[in-house]
Design a protein around this motif. Structure first.
Motif, short mmCIF file in Angstrom:
data_model
loop_
_atom_site.label_atom_id
_atom_site.label_comp_id
_atom_site.label_asym_id
_atom_site.label_seq_id
_atom_site.Cartn_x
_atom_site.Cartn_y
_atom_site.Cartn_z
N PRO A 90 0.83 -1.21 0.00
CA PRO A 90 0.00 0.00 0.00
C PRO A 90 0.87 1.27 0.00
CG PRO A 90 0.03 -0.95 2.19
CD PRO A 90 0.80 -1.89 1.29
N ALA A 139 0.61 4.40 -1.25
CA ALA A 139 0.04 5.70 -0.88
C ALA A 139 -0.27 5.79 0.61
CB ALA A 139 -1.23 5.95 -1.69
N LEU A 140 -0.59 4.67 1.23
CA LEU A 140 -0.98 4.67 2.64
C LEU A 140 0.21 4.63 3.59
CD1 LEU A 140 -3.39 4.58 4.59
CD2 LEU A 140 -3.35 2.10 4.37
N HIS A 141 1.19 3.78 3.31
CA HIS A 141 2.29 3.57 4.26
C HIS A 141 3.68 3.93 3.73
CE1 HIS A 141 -0.26 1.63 7.18
NE2 HIS A 141 -0.72 0.81 6.26
N TYR A 142 3.82 4.07 2.44
CA TYR A 142 5.16 4.25 1.85
C TYR A 142 5.18 5.42 0.88
CZ TYR A 142 5.51 -0.45 3.77
OH TYR A 142 5.49 -1.53 4.62
N ALA A 143 4.65 6.57 1.30
CA ALA A 143 4.52 7.74 0.41
C ALA A 143 5.87 8.20 -0.14
CB ALA A 143 3.84 8.87 1.16
N TYR A 149 9.90 2.82 -0.68
CA TYR A 149 10.29 1.77 0.25
C TYR A 149 11.54 1.04 -0.23
CZ TYR A 149 7.77 -1.33 -3.03
OH TYR A 149 7.33 -2.00 -4.15
N GLY A 181 3.45 -0.86 -6.67
CA GLY A 181 2.33 -1.21 -5.81
C GLY A 181 2.20 -2.70 -5.58
#
Length: 66
Positions: free
Chosen positions: A20, A22-26, A29, A45
């Protein structure tokens, strides 16, 4: 960080893990893996892994870039 370990099937084929972004790795990563190699694009993604021949276990760690 996300950590996952699994035993690859003898029949082979890629392993796909949803990330995810957009949610956790803006900011993106990094991936550390043993027993497989990453074949997907950086910060994708879907993290795609090709299991190494003869690997009895695959370990994956996905960590956020700071």
């Amino acid at each position: 960080a996300f950590q996952y370990s699994y035993r690859p099937r003898p029949a082979g084929g890629p392993t796909v893990i949803f990330v995810p972004v957009a949610l956790h790795y803006a900011k993106g990563y990094t991936v550390q893996v043993s027993g497989a190699k990453v074949t997907s694009a950086a910060n994708a993604g879907y993290l795609v892994l090709e299991n190494e021949s003869g690997a009895s276990e695959v370990s994956v760690t996905v960590s956020a870039r700071l």
